[in-house]
Each structure stands twice: as C-alpha cells, then as structure tokens.
Scaffold this active site. Structure first.
Site, mmCIF file in Angstrom:
data_model
loop_
_atom_site.group_PDB
_atom_site.id
_atom_site.type_symbol
_atom_site.label_atom_id
_atom_site.label_comp_id
_atom_site.label_asym_id
_atom_site.label_seq_id
_atom_site.Cartn_x
_atom_site.Cartn_y
_atom_site.Cartn_z
ATOM 1 N N GLU A 120 0.848 -1.198 0.000
ATOM 2 C CA GLU A 120 0.000 0.000 0.000
ATOM 3 C C GLU A 120 0.882 1.245 0.000
ATOM 4 O O GLU A 120 2.067 1.165 0.352
ATOM 5 C CB GLU A 120 -0.907 0.001 1.238
ATOM 6 N N LYS A 122 2.606 4.687 1.182
ATOM 7 C CA LYS A 122 2.957 5.245 2.482
ATOM 8 C C LYS A 122 2.500 6.695 2.486
ATOM 9 O O LYS A 122 2.977 7.516 1.708
ATOM 10 C CB LYS A 122 4.460 5.169 2.722
ATOM 11 N N ASP A 124 1.941 10.426 4.044
ATOM 12 C CA ASP A 124 2.773 11.286 4.860
ATOM 13 C C ASP A 124 1.875 12.244 5.629
ATOM 14 O O ASP A 124 1.558 13.335 5.175
ATOM 15 C CB ASP A 124 3.740 12.054 3.942
ATOM 16 N N TYR A 230 -6.916 7.267 6.019
ATOM 17 C CA TYR A 230 -6.933 5.877 5.557
ATOM 18 C C TYR A 230 -6.360 4.999 6.663
ATOM 19 O O TYR A 230 -5.306 5.316 7.224
ATOM 20 C CB TYR A 230 -6.054 5.678 4.316
ATOM 21 N N LYS A 320 11.040 4.001 0.540
ATOM 22 C CA LYS A 320 10.837 5.419 0.248
ATOM 23 C C LYS A 320 11.073 5.720 -1.229
ATOM 24 O O LYS A 320 11.958 5.147 -1.846
ATOM 25 C CB LYS A 320 11.810 6.264 1.082
ATOM 26 N N CYS A 414 10.041 43.970 -23.396
ATOM 27 C CA CYS A 414 10.176 42.544 -23.694
ATOM 28 C C CYS A 414 11.635 42.221 -24.036
ATOM 29 O O CYS A 414 12.225 42.879 -24.897
ATOM 30 C CB CYS A 414 9.271 42.182 -24.865
ATOM 31 N N CYS A 417 11.578 41.276 -28.079
ATOM 32 C CA CYS A 417 11.237 42.200 -29.169
ATOM 33 C C CYS A 417 11.281 43.664 -28.735
ATOM 34 O O CYS A 417 11.112 44.554 -29.560
ATOM 35 C CB CYS A 417 9.868 41.860 -29.740
ATOM 36 N N CYS A 432 4.024 40.681 -22.785
ATOM 37 C CA CYS A 432 4.653 41.476 -23.840
ATOM 38 C C CYS A 432 3.535 41.951 -24.761
ATOM 39 O O CYS A 432 2.679 41.166 -25.161
ATOM 40 C CB CYS A 432 5.643 40.600 -24.610
ATOM 41 N N CYS A 438 6.330 40.036 -31.969
ATOM 42 C CA CYS A 438 7.321 39.422 -31.080
ATOM 43 C C CYS A 438 7.651 38.014 -31.578
ATOM 44 O O CYS A 438 6.792 37.132 -31.620
ATOM 45 C CB CYS A 438 6.772 39.355 -29.656
HETATM 46 C C1 9MJ Z 1 1.652 4.840 6.360
HETATM 47 N N1 9MJ Z 1 2.258 5.810 7.017
HETATM 48 O O1 9MJ Z 1 1.045 5.065 5.313
HETATM 49 C C2 9MJ Z 1 2.030 1.897 8.245
HETATM 50 N N2 9MJ Z 1 1.694 3.531 6.906
HETATM 51 O O2 9MJ Z 1 2.205 -0.155 9.507
HETATM 52 C C3 9MJ Z 1 1.200 2.390 6.341
HETATM 53 N N3 9MJ Z 1 2.222 3.197 8.097
HETATM 54 C C4 9MJ Z 1 2.430 1.148 9.401
HETATM 55 N N4 9MJ Z 1 1.415 1.383 7.174
HETATM 56 C C5 9MJ Z 1 2.709 -0.558 10.718
HETATM 57 N N5 9MJ Z 1 0.593 2.343 5.138
HETATM 58 C C6 9MJ Z 1 3.221 0.525 11.329
HETATM 59 C C7 9MJ Z 1 3.057 1.618 10.505
#
Ligand code: 9MJ
Length: 673
Positions: A120, A122, A124, A230, A320, A414, A417, A432, A438
């Site tokens: 899935e 990650k 932030d 999520y 990452k 410009c 031109c 311009c 031009c």
């Molecule tokens: C994030 N940050 O999207 C976990 N996470 O699973 C996902 N973090 C996670 N899984 C176990 N998709 C510890 C953290």
C-alpha cells in the site's frame, strides 16, 4: 400509548432513520468512492436531521452525523496510554535492501517459499488510533512515542470520512483502527490560497498542514480543515482478526472505515518492486502526497513469528521514493516570453540532481510569487521536482542568505522584441504587448501547433522552429506548409534526408481532426479537453466560427471567459488570413461524429470486492471505458461481482442473490475480449 408519546417515539425513529441514511451516504462517498446521491440530497437530509435535533436537543447523541462541528477549546490534550503499542516502520532505500529484507524474513520463517505481501502507499501525515466500542467512536489518539499519545478525539470527530459509528452489525465490541490522517492536495492548495489572501502564513507541505490541523486545541478550527484518513492496521480487537493483513483491512472497510483503494496483495519481492514503480509513476496523479510504499507480510501467523525489533515490526518495511526536494543556489533570473506573451521569471540554478534528474532551471511563475516567497538572486532555495512538472522553487532558506543578494525586477520592455510589458489591473501575469511582432510569441505558437497533442508534426522540434523563424523562412503556422525541401536542407544540422522526412511529416499532418486543429490554433484557454467538447458540440469549424458567445457557452466546460476568447480569435483579420492559408494548403479532417454507440459492457453493473492484484481504480476505469457501471454495493441489479483475495460480505451477498461471481482472471478476460 397517548398521542404525545407516540409522536415522540416516531420522532426518535425518524431521527435514527436520518442518521442511518447519512451514515450510509458517507460510507458510499468516502469509503467506496461511489456516491449514492448528489451532494444537494445529502445536504437536505443533513439539514432535516439538524433541525429535528434543534427542536429536540434531548435526542442528540454523540454519534450523530451532525456532531462534527468542533467544540470549545481545551487547555491541553489528555494523555492516552495505547493498549497495544503503535509501531513505527523501518525504511529501505534500494532494490538490494528489499531483496535482503525478503531473504531475512524467509530465513526467520525457515522457509524458501515465496511470501505474499500486502502492499500500500505510504502516506505522509499523522498516525492515529481510532477506538470503537460497540461500534461508536469513543477515542482518537496520536501515536506520540508509541506508548503514550495525545487524546485528539474532538478534533478527529470533525473529519468527515471517519465514521462516528460503524455500519452493519458484525463489528467486534472493541476494535481499534490505526491509520494516517492527511490533507489531500486539492484541500491543501485551496487552504493555502485562502491563507495567502488573508495575509496569513501558508503551510509548507501537506504533512505539516495535517499535523498542525489535528493538534489544534480548538476543534472548531480543525473542523474547517480538509482532512482525510486511511486505515492501515488494527490495534486492540476483541474478535478473531482472520488470517491475513489484507483480510483484516477488507473487514475494516466493510465496517465503514476508509482504507486506501490502492491496497493490493502481491507475491514475492519482484512483484513488490513492480508495484513500487507503478505507483511512483502514478504518484503525481494521486489526490494526496505519498512518500513511498509499505510492504507487509500478509499472513498474520507469519507476522507473529517474525515479531518486532525495538518499536518496528519485522514483518513490514517502508520503501521510500527518491526525494523530490533539494537545496541549491539561484545564480540568475531570466524572463521568458510565452505563446500568449506571458512573461515568466525563470531561475537559473546551480545544477543539482533531484529525483534522478539534473535540474538547472526552475520556474518562479510570476512576480507575485517572487515577492511572496521573497526570492533574491544569490539565495539558497529548496527546489521541488514532481514527476513531469517543471521544477519550482518551494521556499528560500532564510538563514543562508548572503549579504550580497540582488532583487529580482520585472523588465519594462520585452527581452525578445523590445515592446512594452504590460500588466492588466487585477491580473498576476505581465505580458509582452508585441503580439505577432514578437518572434518569441510566434515561435511558441508554432511549437504548440506542431506538438504531439496538436498537429503532431514529427521531427519539428523546438530548435528547428527557432531556426526557421530566425532565418526568416516562416512567419507563422501557415508558413509551415509553404516550406520547400531546399529551404530546410540548408539549415544547421539538417541534411537532405531529415529535410525530406520533415516534408513528409508536414504532408501527413494535414489530415487531422477538428479537435486537434482547434487545439493547435492556440486560442487562449482552449485546451485539449475544451477543443474536444467544441468539436463534439458543433461538428464543423464553420459552425464554431459562426457561433456567438451565448451559443458557445452551451458547450460543456465553456464559460464566458473562454467564449469571449474564441469569438475574439475568429474576429481578428490576421487569424482569419492564417486560417484561410492553412485550409488552402489542404488541412482537412474527417467529418466529426457525435459519440454515443454501444460498447461491449454497456449498462452492465459491476461490484469489485476483496484485494486485487492491480489498483481497483484501474479496473474501474477500464470497465467504465467499456460502458459498464461500477458500484459499491451488491443488489439484485448487480450483473457481476468480481471477488479478489479475502472478499467478505459482498461475495456472500452475491452468492445468496445468485449474482455471477468472477475471479480476477475472468475479469481480465472480459476486459481484453
Ligand atoms: C503509512 N504511514 O502510510 C504503516 N503507513 O504499519 C502504512 N504506516 C504502518 N502502514 C505498521 N501504510 C506501522 C506503521
């Protein structure tokens, strides 16, 4: 029962019915991504409930969908002790790291069999734990140090996609869902725009925005922030969670908690990498920022065997993406002239590698941006390169500013031109005023005409256009079709063969489509999509040219501004002359047909459930392209249910209703048939 009691009871029932309806709509909207009703209908039900609750405040309950508005500020957050520690994730940065991870896991499991992974994105944002007791959200807490977090229940209650009450009736008495609160990009950008208009400081990135919004002591402020959630795991749960991570996630989703639609199950490290690369490619088209992929050993039994090191599971790891931001120095600023004369300041940078590509220029957009970000020549800046987007300066690193920086000043003439640069009152863009005098504007117009999505003239690249204009061989797009092979063959780095190829490409490009041609003309604000809609609406160029602003606005997506640009384009004698020359040169297209017609899966209704090996959104798009409808819940009207791994109640329902059930391979067959 007397009259009054009866009506009180009826009102209670009516209120509960409205709440159930609203919860169901929320689930379809946020979790299944399949709204059942238009927003206006949702609003109507919501207001009906709200006014009943105002009349009968004694009937208000904490899990009512109206109770999300936030409450008076707290002086501090209470501490929450997590019953099961909230884990963090180890990182890996290369393919070799991933191979090592897989090998280590197999060694520990004492098996050489390929491993199944739940994979899935990650996210932030900020990790939180949602605790539901008897289906009601009773507590939300931040991760904190993993053992102790902060009670942010009031704030989390304002996040619309988080259910205050679970749906269905087979949820456990206690269940904790863990996941990430984040701010989708559209909301983040809109929020920052408003902050700037109010003269407030914008958030540096969506992560800070999510964390800052969730950690407000005044939940009424959080309620105004566009947050989303999520889930990616469970904490305490007093039921048998099943056998796989993906299975647990599917059940959570059935209870109404949002789970990433990108979640999949794959086998082996190689498939993990394919998923990684696929999402990295699609990263910029997602509605939210992601900073990598999380791989989790799917079997819960194997997870138990693998266990933990310090606070991180040995059965999960984050991979990452390469950083999209780097530091560098602004060495100079130049001003570029676009097709419509727009002047764009461009920073010349000390070259730096960002996400694998050397970057030496970054757009500064316009002077308002330069002022807002307070950028000067000599500054150290953070630059960001996201996908194919032109790199941009995010911000200046203030404490690295040397004493001898110089200001960035918009020139008055410009640079190409020499015409005056004008800025219309209320517009951010300076232009311009040279128009077709031009050469920069003419060159850009020709480049646009030749580009892939316009007339698609193979071999006519930017450099060649510049040479042709500089050598005085062409003045405008119509000049292209008057070129002779001898004209071109004499140019730098052009032999007889490439000149011949260009002639062929020009010849070929004369047969096109109305929508491509319209787009190629470069009418202001008429992009590809608008050109397509215009072609569909009017079918012929003559009809578009004859239409007034009012008639043009009957086209989907055409508003007053675009309509005015179109009318003005076709009023200018110069444009009509160019158009005449193009048509005389033999530019033509097949007659435009209105699109309708039958497609193979026209009218068929599909429900996708369980974990599939490609993103659900992809299947959905493919099905829709074939005319099918994809909905979130199974009913007698459903034609097919596609059941992936760990499919749950929907599969059961399909079986009980006798709906045709397909596995993924059978679906693929239908799609390619
Ligand atoms: C994030 N940050 O999207 C976990 N996470 O699973 C996902 N973090 C996670 N899984 C176990 N998709 C510890 C953290």
């Amino acid at each position: 029962m007397n009259q009054q009691q009866q009506s009180q009871e009826q009102i209670e029932q009516q209120i509960e019915r409205l709440r159930e309806q609203l919860r169901r709509h929320n689930h379809h909207y946020y979790v299944l991504d399949e709204p059942l009703v238009p927003d206006s209908e949702y609003d109507r039900l919501f207001h009906q409930l709200k006014s009943l609750e105002e009349q009968y405040p004694e009937l208000i309950t904490a899990d009512s969908p109206t109770q999300r508005v936030g409450a008076a500020p707290l002086s501090s957050f209470k501490e929450v002790h997590h019953k099961a520690p909230m884990l963090s994730l180890g990182n890996l940065f290369s393919e070799t790291d991933l191979m090592d991870f897989e090998q280590r896991s197999r060694n520990r499991l004492g098996s050489d069999d390929p491993l199944d992974y739940e994979v899935e994105p990650k996210l932030d944002g900020l990790a939180i734990n949602l605790r539901y007791e008897n289906g009601v959200l009773v507590q939300a807490a931040t991760r904190g140090d993993g053992t102790r977090g902060e009670d942010v229940t009031r704030n989390v209650r304002t996040i619309e996609s988080i259910p205050l009450k679970l749906i269905g009736d087979d949820y456990p008495r206690v269940v904790e869902a863990r996941g990430e609160v984040f701010m989708p990009l559209a909301g983040f950008n809109a929020f920052n725009k408003k902050a700037l208009e109010r003269g407030e400081k914008p958030f540096a990135n969506p992560r800070n925005a999510a964390a800052g919004s969730l950690r407000q002591l005044d939940s009424r402020i959080t309620a105004k922030r566009p947050l989303a959630f999520y889930a990616y795991g469970v904490g305490e749960i007093d039921a048998d969670p099943g056998v796989t991570q993906s299975g647990v996630m599917m059940r959570i989703r059935e209870w109404g908690i949002p789970v990433s639609p990108e979640l999949q199950v794959v086998t082996g490290a190689k498939a993990c990498l394919d998923y990684y690369h696929d999402l990295m490619r699609r990263r910029d088209s997602l509605a939210y920022d992601i900073d990598g992929i999380v791989y989790k050993v799917n079997s819960l039994e194997k997870q138990r065997v693998l266990g933990y090191v310090s606070r991180a599971p040995r059965w999960a790891i984050a991979h990452k993406f390469p950083a999209q931001e780097e530091l560098t120095v602004v060495e100079a600023v130049e001003f570029q002239v676009g097709r419509t004369g727009a002047i764009t300041p461009v920073a010349r940078l000390q070259p730096v590698t960002v996400a694998g590509v050397v970057v030496s220029n970054a757009t500064l957009h316009n002077m308002d941006e330069v002022q807002r970000k307070d950028i000067r020549v000599g500054d150290t800046v953070i630059i960001r390169r996201a996908g194919d987007v032109i790199p941009e300066v995010v911000s200046v690193v203030g404490d690295r500013r040397p004493v001898d920086t110089s200001a960035i000043v918009m020139p008055q003439k410009c640079p190409v031109c020499g015409s005056d640069i004008l800025r219309t009152e209320g517009e951010v863009v300076a232009r311009c005023s040279g128009g077709l005098y031009c050469s920069a504007q003419r060159k850009e117009g020709i480049k646009h005409f030749a580009s892939r999505k316009a007339m698609d003239i193979d071999g006519l690249g930017d450099k060649l256009v510049e040479q042709l204009v500089d050598a005085g061989l062409i003045e405008d797009i119509a000049g292209l079709y008057q070129l002779h092979v001898e004209d071109v063959a004499g140019l730098e780095r052009m032999g007889a063969k490439s000149a011949g190829n260009l002639m062929d490409a020009l010849h070929k490009s004369r047969t096109s489509s109305l929508s491509r041609f319209l787009f190629a003309l470069g009418i202001r604000e008429v992009g590809e999509a608008t050109a397509k809609s215009l072609a569909q609406e009017f079918l012929t160029l003559d009809a578009i040219m004859a239409a007034d602003e009012e008639r043009l606005q009957q086209t989907p997506d055409v508003g007053p501004v675009v309509a005015a640009h179109i009318v003005s384009f076709f009023q200018q004698p110069h444009n009509l002359a160019v158009l005449g020359k193009l048509l005389a040169a033999g530019i033509e297209w097949p007659e435009e047909q209105r699109q309708q017609g039958e497609t193979p899966l026209q009218g068929k209704t599909f429900v996708l459930t369980g974990a599939l090996s490609r993103p659900r959104s992809e299947f959905k798009q493919q099905l829709q392209q074939l005319g099918a409808k994809v909905t979130g819940s199974v009913s007698k009207k459903t034609d097919y249910v596609v059941a992936g791994e760990a499919a749950g109640s929907k599969l059961k329902k399909a079986e009980s209703l006798g709906v045709t059930v397909l596995n993924e391979a059978e679906l693929e067959e239908l799609l390619t048939a």
